[in-house]
Design a protein around this motif. Sequence first.
Motif, mmCIF file in Angstrom:
data_model
loop_
_atom_site.group_PDB
_atom_site.id
_atom_site.type_symbol
_atom_site.label_atom_id
_atom_site.label_comp_id
_atom_site.label_asym_id
_atom_site.label_seq_id
_atom_site.Cartn_x
_atom_site.Cartn_y
_atom_site.Cartn_z
ATOM 1 N N THR A 8 0.880 -1.347 -0.648
ATOM 2 C CA THR A 8 0.200 0.020 0.317
ATOM 3 C C THR A 8 0.774 1.137 0.410
ATOM 4 O O THR A 8 1.878 0.920 0.274
ATOM 5 C CB THR A 8 -1.012 0.519 1.355
ATOM 6 N N THR A 9 0.691 2.699 -0.044
ATOM 7 C CA THR A 9 0.951 3.985 -0.513
ATOM 8 C C THR A 9 2.395 4.117 1.386
ATOM 9 O O THR A 9 2.985 4.001 1.294
ATOM 10 C CB THR A 9 0.261 5.144 -0.079
ATOM 11 N N SER A 10 1.513 3.059 2.479
ATOM 12 C CA SER A 10 1.836 3.009 3.865
ATOM 13 C C SER A 10 2.307 2.017 3.891
ATOM 14 O O SER A 10 3.230 2.265 5.401
ATOM 15 C CB SER A 10 1.046 4.440 4.864
ATOM 16 N N VAL A 11 2.533 1.325 3.623
ATOM 17 C CA VAL A 11 2.718 -0.678 4.322
ATOM 18 C C VAL A 11 3.735 -1.457 3.656
ATOM 19 O O VAL A 11 2.054 -1.709 2.352
ATOM 20 C CB VAL A 11 1.252 -0.754 5.847
ATOM 21 N N VAL A 12 4.281 -1.887 3.363
ATOM 22 C CA VAL A 12 4.677 -2.545 2.670
ATOM 23 C C VAL A 12 4.924 -4.533 3.286
ATOM 24 O O VAL A 12 5.367 -4.491 4.473
ATOM 25 C CB VAL A 12 6.052 -2.985 1.987
ATOM 26 N N LEU A 20 6.784 -13.562 7.445
ATOM 27 C CA LEU A 20 6.249 -12.237 7.415
ATOM 28 C C LEU A 20 6.711 -10.401 7.517
ATOM 29 O O LEU A 20 6.696 -10.437 8.922
ATOM 30 C CB LEU A 20 4.421 -12.253 7.297
ATOM 31 N N TRP A 21 7.450 -10.228 7.028
ATOM 32 C CA TRP A 21 7.688 -9.181 6.687
ATOM 33 C C TRP A 21 6.781 -7.746 6.481
ATOM 34 O O TRP A 21 6.621 -7.219 5.729
ATOM 35 C CB TRP A 21 9.141 -8.732 6.543
ATOM 36 N N ILE A 22 6.852 -6.970 8.514
ATOM 37 C CA ILE A 22 5.694 -5.478 8.185
ATOM 38 C C ILE A 22 6.448 -4.484 8.195
ATOM 39 O O ILE A 22 7.069 -4.411 8.626
ATOM 40 C CB ILE A 22 4.446 -5.494 9.093
ATOM 41 N N ARG A 23 6.204 -3.872 7.030
ATOM 42 C CA ARG A 23 7.506 -2.880 7.280
ATOM 43 C C ARG A 23 7.107 -1.349 6.364
ATOM 44 O O ARG A 23 5.940 -0.722 5.619
ATOM 45 C CB ARG A 23 8.283 -2.683 6.018
ATOM 46 N N LEU A 24 6.693 -0.514 7.529
ATOM 47 C CA LEU A 24 6.119 1.019 7.955
ATOM 48 C C LEU A 24 6.590 1.439 6.844
ATOM 49 O O LEU A 24 7.814 2.038 6.780
ATOM 50 C CB LEU A 24 5.673 1.040 9.119
ATOM 51 N N ASN A 25 6.057 2.471 5.613
ATOM 52 C CA ASN A 25 6.999 3.103 4.614
ATOM 53 C C ASN A 25 5.813 4.617 4.360
ATOM 54 O O ASN A 25 5.808 4.474 3.687
ATOM 55 C CB ASN A 25 6.260 2.423 3.432
ATOM 56 N N ARG A 26 6.160 4.863 5.502
ATOM 57 C CA ARG A 26 5.890 6.758 5.667
ATOM 58 C C ARG A 26 6.787 7.276 6.211
ATOM 59 O O ARG A 26 7.346 7.934 7.439
ATOM 60 C CB ARG A 26 4.601 7.477 6.695
ATOM 61 N N PRO A 27 8.549 7.255 5.542
ATOM 62 C CA PRO A 27 9.531 7.972 5.888
ATOM 63 C C PRO A 27 9.679 9.562 6.390
ATOM 64 O O PRO A 27 10.344 9.978 6.817
ATOM 65 C CB PRO A 27 10.469 7.444 5.225
ATOM 66 N N GLU A 28 8.640 9.660 5.749
ATOM 67 C CA GLU A 28 8.487 11.334 6.104
ATOM 68 C C GLU A 28 7.746 12.233 7.011
ATOM 69 O O GLU A 28 8.615 12.851 7.195
ATOM 70 C CB GLU A 28 7.513 12.030 4.522
ATOM 71 N N ARG A 29 7.549 11.208 7.835
ATOM 72 C CA ARG A 29 6.551 11.477 9.026
ATOM 73 C C ARG A 29 7.057 10.661 10.211
ATOM 74 O O ARG A 29 7.042 10.302 11.041
ATOM 75 C CB ARG A 29 5.226 11.870 8.858
ATOM 76 N N ARG A 30 9.292 9.652 9.992
ATOM 77 C CA ARG A 30 8.840 9.123 10.801
ATOM 78 C C ARG A 30 8.479 7.808 10.999
ATOM 79 O O ARG A 30 8.096 7.251 12.093
ATOM 80 C CB ARG A 30 9.476 9.280 11.973
ATOM 81 N N ASN A 31 7.550 7.378 9.918
ATOM 82 C CA ASN A 31 6.825 6.259 10.155
ATOM 83 C C ASN A 31 5.652 6.102 11.092
ATOM 84 O O ASN A 31 5.003 5.230 11.124
ATOM 85 C CB ASN A 31 7.288 4.826 9.880
ATOM 86 N N ALA A 32 4.902 7.390 11.758
ATOM 87 C CA ALA A 32 4.191 7.374 12.175
ATOM 88 C C ALA A 32 2.972 7.198 11.996
ATOM 89 O O ALA A 32 2.677 7.017 10.545
ATOM 90 C CB ALA A 32 3.663 9.124 12.601
ATOM 91 N N VAL A 54 6.038 -13.451 12.383
ATOM 92 C CA VAL A 54 6.357 -12.357 11.930
ATOM 93 C C VAL A 54 7.139 -10.995 12.544
ATOM 94 O O VAL A 54 8.059 -10.978 13.378
ATOM 95 C CB VAL A 54 4.867 -11.489 12.056
ATOM 96 N N VAL A 55 7.471 -9.892 11.768
ATOM 97 C CA VAL A 55 8.947 -8.787 12.014
ATOM 98 C C VAL A 55 8.140 -7.753 11.577
ATOM 99 O O VAL A 55 7.276 -7.188 10.466
ATOM 100 C CB VAL A 55 10.246 -8.906 10.668
ATOM 101 N N ILE A 56 8.018 -6.988 12.587
ATOM 102 C CA ILE A 56 8.096 -5.669 12.285
ATOM 103 C C ILE A 56 8.639 -4.954 12.419
ATOM 104 O O ILE A 56 9.725 -4.259 12.969
ATOM 105 C CB ILE A 56 7.360 -4.861 13.063
ATOM 106 N N THR A 57 9.198 -2.983 11.144
ATOM 107 C CA THR A 57 10.369 -2.659 10.690
ATOM 108 C C THR A 57 9.809 -1.858 10.437
ATOM 109 O O THR A 57 8.246 -1.746 10.090
ATOM 110 C CB THR A 57 11.284 -3.658 9.803
ATOM 111 N N GLY A 58 10.547 -0.404 10.135
ATOM 112 C CA GLY A 58 10.665 0.599 9.495
ATOM 113 C C GLY A 58 11.002 1.330 7.947
ATOM 114 O O GLY A 58 12.216 0.381 7.855
#
Length: 261
Positions: A8-12, A20-32, A54-58
């Motif tokens: 998605t725009t914000s989560v990969v 399963l790796w869940i990567r937060l993908n809003r670096p312009e707002r520090r992945n808030a 499952v892994v959660i990262t930014g």
Amino acid sequence: MSSPTSTTTSVVLESVDSSLWIRLNRPERRNAFDAEMCAVMVDALHEATEYRSVVITGSGGSFCAGGSLGQLSQPTVKELRGLYRSSLELFDAIRTCPRPVVAAVNGAAAGGGNELVVACDLAVAARSATFGQTGPRVGSSPVSGATNVMGVQIGEKRAKELSLLCRRYPAERAYEMGLVNEVVDDELLEESVRSLCREFEALSPRYLEITKVSSNIWWNSARDSFSNGLGMLVQAIGSADMIEGAQAFLEKRKPQFPPAE
């Protein structure tokens, strides 16, 4: 091998080996995170049974700055109630996910991002990562983990230090306090987490789930505290402290909170 399973725009979402790796993908707002991002992550955690972990990262050098503060400077009850509810649903989904959830902390874990680390079963931090709560500094309160469950993890006095003083701590200090399991050089973070996840492949998924669910006793005991705290935050929406704290954060200045009543 790594291959995207959904974007998605914000989560990969990526399949990496058996994880399963869940990567937060809003670096312009520090992945808030916002409510939409939380919903994507919750769905992924609920559907993670085909994986062994499952892994959660930014992305972009940040882990997670918690809930998006852009809403707080011009708050509406509906939007913020939705964000609070979504945050709690995310943390609950991590705790009820049948697979171990590992935080790969690749940068700043601030506010709700630090509580995200608290919610995960294990955490590995890059040496450059930082940790800390932001609630009273930005006109909020960390009621979904930091004011309750974190005390079980690192001790009540240390948890209050993080929650009340809003200091920032380096990864090595977070390790000493017990907030993370391991600290590795930045360039070794993802491989170290992949190696950790490979250990789960030799273990029984059935009994890992039983062990994880059984370990939730303190989280479950604190669940009423989460709900009560969020209810109080809803009642404080639009307060002078909330608006000043959020505006100061967005403007990168020191907040000038009104005198105590």
